[in-house]
Design a protein around this motif. Structure first.
Motif, PDB file in Angstrom:
ATOM      1  N   GLU A  72       8.153   5.860  -4.654  1.00  0.00           N
ATOM      2  CA  GLU A  72       9.504   5.295  -4.589  1.00  0.00           C
ATOM      3  C   GLU A  72      10.481   6.294  -3.953  1.00  0.00           C
ATOM      4  O   GLU A  72      11.374   5.911  -3.186  1.00  0.00           O
ATOM      5  N   ILE A  73      10.303   7.575  -4.254  1.00  0.00           N
ATOM      6  CA  ILE A  73      11.140   8.610  -3.637  1.00  0.00           C
ATOM      7  C   ILE A  73      10.933   8.619  -2.125  1.00  0.00           C
ATOM      8  O   ILE A  73      11.885   8.709  -1.342  1.00  0.00           O
ATOM      9  N   SER A 100      15.072  13.856   5.073  1.00  0.00           N
ATOM     10  CA  SER A 100      14.292  12.692   4.648  1.00  0.00           C
ATOM     11  C   SER A 100      12.870  12.758   5.189  1.00  0.00           C
ATOM     12  O   SER A 100      11.912  12.351   4.522  1.00  0.00           O
ATOM     13  N   GLN A 146       5.373  14.033   0.370  1.00  0.00           N
ATOM     14  CA  GLN A 146       4.790  12.956  -0.431  1.00  0.00           C
ATOM     15  C   GLN A 146       3.481  12.442   0.157  1.00  0.00           C
ATOM     16  O   GLN A 146       2.662  11.837  -0.553  1.00  0.00           O
TER      17      GLN A 146
END
Length: 446
Positions: A122-123, A385, A392
Motif C-alpha cells: 500500500e505504501i 517516490s 519495496q
C-alpha cells in the motif's frame, strides 16, 4: 500439529476470482489463427507498460541524461530486461494458479506476514499514485497554466473516469490506454527528431560503464531508474488482469495463454523501453550537450526545450506527453490498488471507495508539499517516490520468484533451471542495490 493445506501447495484455498467483475470477460477464439489469438491477448501488456513510462521515470531519466549524458542508458536497458523476466513470472502465476500475487501471498504466508506485505504494498501504491498526481499536475500547469494546488484537487476526478470505463468493459480501459500510449509515442518521436542525438554515443551508452557504481550521484539516480522501471505494483496487476481472458482453464489452455500473454508483455515492454530511453536521450542531447547538467526538474526541462531546439512545439509535445503519461498511470495504479486490497485482505469494497482511499493517501502529501514548497518540492517528492518503489520491490519479487519456482504450486509449469537461476539472480541484484541505496542515503554520502 501442522495445519493441513486446503489445496495443493497452498495454506488456504482461493475463494474469489481476482477482479471478479471482469474475470474471464474477454473472449479468446479457440479455432482461429495465430494473429486473432494474439489480438485477443493484446492489452494487459500495454497496461503493464504504462507503469514503465509514468511521470516517475521522467524525473529520474531527465536528471540522468542531463547530468551524465547517455551513460545511464545501460541502466534503462538492464532494468527493462529485468522487467520482461519478472512480468513473465507474474502472468504465469496468474494463469497457472488462478491467483493474483496478493491472493497467492495471503494463501501461502501467515496472516501476520500477509498483513506486513499488504502494508508495504500500500505504501508503494501510494508512492506510485503520488508520482502520477505530480505528473498530471505539472502537465496541467504547463498546458493550461493551472496552479499546482488546484491541479492536485482536479486529479481527484480521475477516480470517476476510471470507474466509467471499467463499467463499460475491460476492453474499453485497454483501448484508452493504447490511445494514450500512442500519444506519448508520437510526442517523443517528434522530440527525438528535433533533438538530433548522436548515434554512436547512444550505442556506447547501452554498454554498462563501471563509472556508474563509482559515482554516488549516478548510482543514486540508477536506483531511481530501477525503481521507476520495475514497478512492484505491476507484478500484482499483471497476475490479475491476465485472468480477464476467457481461455480454457486446462493444461493446454494455460500453455496457450502463457505463450500469447508473454508475447504481448514482451512487445509492450519493448515499446516502454523506447519511450523510457527517448526521455533520457532527449535530455542528454539537449541539456547535457548544452551544458545544463543540473537540470533535474520537469518544469526546468520544459522551459529549456523550446529555446534549445528552436521549436515552440517542443514544449507543447513535452507537456502533452506528460499529461498522457499521468492519466495512463492513474488507470493502472488504481486498478492495482483494488487488486492488492482485495487479494491480501479477502474483502471486496465498492471500486469507487477503494480508489478514493488510494487517491486521498497520495493527494494529502502532494497538497502539503505543493503549498509549502511549490514546484521544486513536488519534483523532489517525485524522485523520493521512485526510491520508495525501488525499496519495496524486493518484497514483491521474492514471493513471486519463490511461488513460480515451487513445483507443488506450479506443477509442470514450474520455472525451468535457467529461469530459476535468472530470476533469483535478478532478485539478489535488486536486493543488494537497495541495501547499497539505504547505506548511501543514511550515511549522507550522496
Amino acid at each position: 500439529m501442522k495445519k493441513k493445506k486446503s489445496s495443493i501447495g497452498w495454506r488456504n484455498e482461493n475463494k474469489r476470482p481476482s477482479l471478479s467483475e471482469v474475470f474471464s470477460s474477454v473472449s479468446v477464439p479457440q479455432q482461429k489463427g495465430i494473429w486473432k489469438k494474439l489480438f485477443a491477448f493484446t492489452g494487459p501488456g500495454l497496461l503493464i507498460a504504462v507503469g514503465y513510462m509514468d511521470p516517475g521515470n521522467w524525473a529520474t531519466d531527465i536528471a540522468g541524461g542531463a547530468k551524465f549524458g547517455y551513460m545511464l542508458l545501460s541502466v534503462i536497458f538492464i532494468s527493462n530486461f529485468f522487467a520482461i523476466i519478472l512480468q513473465h513470472l507474474a502472468l504465469k502465476l496468474g494463469i497457472v494458479c488462478e491467483r493474483d500475487l496478493a491472493q497467492a501471498c495471503r494463501d501461502h504466508y501467515s496472516p501476520f506476514i500477509s498483513f506486513i506485505l499488504w502494508i508495504l504494498c500500500e505504501i508503494a501504491i501510494a508512492a506510485c499514485d503520488l508520482a502520477e498526481i505530480i505528473g498530471t499536475v505539472l502537465a496541467l500547469k504547463l498546458l493550461l497554466g493551472i496552479p499546482i494546488t488546484w491541479g492536485v484537487l482536479i486529479t481527484a476526478i480521475d477516480v470517476l473516469i476510471i470507474l466509467f470505463f471499467q463499467y463499460k468493459g475491460f476492453r474499453y480501459i485497454e483501448s484508452v490506454v493504447a490511445v494514450l500510449i500512442f500519444t506519448i509515442l508520437v510526442c517523443f518521436s517528434f522530440e527525438i527528431i528535433s533533438s538530433k542525438p548522436e548515434i554512436f554515443p547512444i550505442l556506447k551508452g547501452i554498454i554498462p560503464d563501471p563509472e556508474i557504481m563509482k559515482n554516488s550521484h549516478s548510482f543514486y539516480i540508477s536506483i531511481g531508474i530501477l525503481g521507476a522501471t520495475v514497478m512492484p505494483h505491476n507484478l500484482y496487476l499483471h497476475s490479475s488482469i491476465i485472468q480477464t481472458r476467457n481461455y480454457p482453464r486446462t493444461i493446454e489452455g494455460k500453455k496457450m495463454a502463457i505463450k500469447y500473454a508473454t508475447i504481448d508483455s514482451t512487445l509492450s515492454l519493448s515499446l516502454a523501453f523506447f519511450i523510457n530511453a527517448a526521455i533520457l536521450i532527449i535530455s542528454a542531447a539537449t541539456f547535457h550537450k548544452a551544458g545544463h547538467t543540473e537540470v533535474a526538474d520537469i518544469m526546468d526541462a520544459h522551459k529549456l526545450l523550446t529555446p534549445i531546439l528552436g521549436s515552440s512545439l517542443a514544449g507543447v509535445f513535452f507537456a502533452l506527453a506528460l499529461l498522457a503519461s499521468g492519466q495512463n498511470s492513474t488507470l493502472t495504479g488504481t486498478l492495482a490498488g483494488q487488486i492488492v486490497m482485495e487479494g491480501f485482505l479477502n474483502i471486496k469494497l465498492k471500486p469507487w471507495i477503494r480508489r478514493l482511499i488510494t487517491r486521498l493517501l497520495a493527494i494529502v502529501p502532494a497538497m502539503i508539499v505543493s503549498i509549502v514548497y511549490g514546484e521544486k518540492g513536488t519534483t523532489e517528492l517525485l524522485i523520493i517516490s521512485q526510491i520508495i518503489l525501488s525499496i519495496q520491490l524486493s518484497f514483491a519479487i521474492i514471493p513471486l520468484v519463490n511461488f513460480t519456482g515451487d513445483y507443488e504450486k506450479m506443477g509442470s509449469f514450474v520455472n525451468g533451471i535457467i529461469l530459476k537461476i535468472s530470476s533469483w539472480f535478478i532478485t539478489i541484484i535488486i536486493v543488494l542495490l537497495n541495501l547499497f541505496l539505504l547505506y548511501d542515503t543514511f550515511l549522507g554520502r550522496r
